[in-house]
Design a protein around this motif. Structure first.
Motif, PDB file in Angstrom:
ATOM      1  N   ASP A  20       0.987  -1.071   0.000  1.00  0.00           N
ATOM      2  CA  ASP A  20      -0.203   0.040   0.115  1.00  0.00           C
ATOM      3  C   ASP A  20       0.883   1.345  -0.035  1.00  0.00           C
ATOM      4  N   MET A  27       0.514  -5.195   2.048  1.00  0.00           N
ATOM      5  CA  MET A  27      -0.656  -5.737   1.964  1.00  0.00           C
ATOM      6  C   MET A  27      -0.763  -7.271   1.866  1.00  0.00           C
ATOM      7  N   GLU A  46      -8.189  -5.677  -6.503  1.00  0.00           N
ATOM      8  CA  GLU A  46      -8.316  -6.476  -5.500  1.00  0.00           C
ATOM      9  C   GLU A  46      -7.596  -7.734  -5.745  1.00  0.00           C
ATOM     10  N   ASP A  63      -4.719  -8.315  -1.119  1.00  0.00           N
ATOM     11  CA  ASP A  63      -4.928  -8.153   0.420  1.00  0.00           C
ATOM     12  C   ASP A  63      -4.576  -9.335   1.136  1.00  0.00           C
TER      13      ASP A  63
END
Length: 109
Positions: A20, A27, A46, A63
Motif C-alpha cells: 500500500d 498488503m 483486489e 490483500d
C-alpha cells in the motif's frame, strides 16, 4: 531458494510483495513456483495476476496474498496478459501447446 529474474521478473519461488504505497505497509506476499513473465492488477486492484513462463495464469488476492486459482493459458514460453480497465476481463497471449500463437479472454470471478 530460487534465483532472481530480470527487473520485474521474480525467479522461481521468489516472493512477490504487494505494498500500500500511501501507507508503506505490506498488503500481501506470495511466491510463484515458476518464473513470472508478466504481472498486473485487476481493474478493481483486489487481485494480482501473474503469467508464468510455463503457460499458466495465476490469480492472487492482493490483500493477504492468498492464491485464488490458476488457469492454463498456453504452452511454455514468454507471453503477456492485460486486464480490462472497465471490468473483470483478462486477456493473454503466448504460444499454444503446439507452438502456434494463441490469444484468449476470460472473465475473472
Amino acid at each position: 531458494s530460487g534465483s532472481s529474474g530480470g527487473p520485474g521478473e521474480p525467479g522461481p519461488g521468489s516472493p512477490v510483495t504487494v505494498w500500500d504505497v500511501p501507507t508503506g505497509t505490506v498488503m500481501g506476499e506470495f511466491a510463484s513456483p515458476n518464473p513470472i513473465g508478466w504481472i498486473g492488477f485487476s481493474a478493481d486492484s483486489e487481485r494480482v495476476l501473474t503469467r508464468a513462463e510455463n503457460g499458466t495464469l495465476s490469480v492472487w488476492q492482493a490483500d493477504g496474498g492468498r492464491h485464488l486459482g490458476t488457469l492454463r493459458c498456453g504452452g511454455a514460453g514468454k507471453g503477456s496478459a492485460a486486464c480490462s480497465p472497465a471490468g473483470p476481463l483478462v486477456a493473454w497471449c503466448g504460444p499454444a501447446e503446439d507452438g502456434s500463437p494463441r490469444v484468449s479472454v476470460r472473465v475473472l470471478d
